[in-house]
Design a protein around this motif. Structure first.
Motif, short mmCIF file in Angstrom:
data_model
loop_
_atom_site.label_atom_id
_atom_site.label_comp_id
_atom_site.label_asym_id
_atom_site.label_seq_id
_atom_site.Cartn_x
_atom_site.Cartn_y
_atom_site.Cartn_z
N ARG A 29 0.83 -1.22 0.00
CA ARG A 29 0.00 0.00 0.00
C ARG A 29 0.86 1.27 0.00
O ARG A 29 0.46 2.29 -0.54
N SER A 38 -3.67 1.33 -7.95
CA SER A 38 -4.52 0.48 -7.13
C SER A 38 -3.65 -0.53 -6.38
O SER A 38 -2.86 -1.25 -7.01
N THR A 40 -4.47 -3.35 -5.09
CA THR A 40 -4.79 -4.71 -5.53
C THR A 40 -4.06 -5.05 -6.82
O THR A 40 -3.47 -6.13 -6.95
N TYR A 41 -4.09 -4.14 -7.77
CA TYR A 41 -3.41 -4.34 -9.05
C TYR A 41 -1.90 -4.44 -8.84
O TYR A 41 -1.23 -5.33 -9.37
#
Length: 158
Positions: A29, A38, A40-41
């Motif tokens: 993060r 992002s 997640t990406y």
């Protein structure tokens, strides 16, 4: 741009990691926030880089990602081969299954020297060099990797 967004994020993340103290795990993060990506990406991209032994991954509270030993010696070609596959070095620019010096497609003779130059340029750009350019203040992380592929601009700023 010649590189996919995935390759660009992978390169930017690794350059960012190369600017950090060696061996220190950085949270996904944190990197995602720095790059404006992002989480997640980016996590998928970083996990893929781990599978190809460019990064270490650590779980838990003190978890995160860090470059493997000698990670600074990684060049852009190594990263692009992980994210794009070997197509940048081998595939036909027009997508034909058979295309070689012996059996060229319509664009082969024009594209082949360009491809070789791109591969050579990617191979010549190390994370160590690009990270040092960011740390020196000459470049912002957001300038890379596009600038790394523009040899004239890079040399002009040096």
């Amino acid at each position: 741009m010649i590189l996919s967004r995935t390759s660009q994020y992978a390169i930017q993340a690794l350059i960012y990691m190369a600017t950090q103290p060696s061996g220190v795990a950085i949270l996904n993060r944190t990197i995602a926030e720095k790059l404006g990506v992002s989480p997640t990406y980016l996590a998928k991209i970083l996990q893929n880089l781990c599978r190809f032994n460019l990064l270490y991954s650590f779980r838990g509270n003190q978890g995160g990602f860090c470059l493997r030993e000698e990670g600074e010696k990684i060049n852009l070609l190594q990263i692009v081969l992980v994210t794009e596959g070997s197509g940048i070095k081998e595939e036909c620019v027009l997508g034909f299954k058979v295309c070689s010096d012996k059996k060229p497609c319509l664009m082969h003779t024009q594209w082949s020297p360009t491809r070789k130059e791109i591969v050579k340029l990617l191979q010549s750009q190390s994370l160590e060099f690009l990270a040092s350019e960011v740390l020196s203040g000459k470049y912002q992380l957001s300038d890379l990797p596009a600038l790394a592929l523009d040899k004239k601009k890079l040399q002009a700023r040096a």
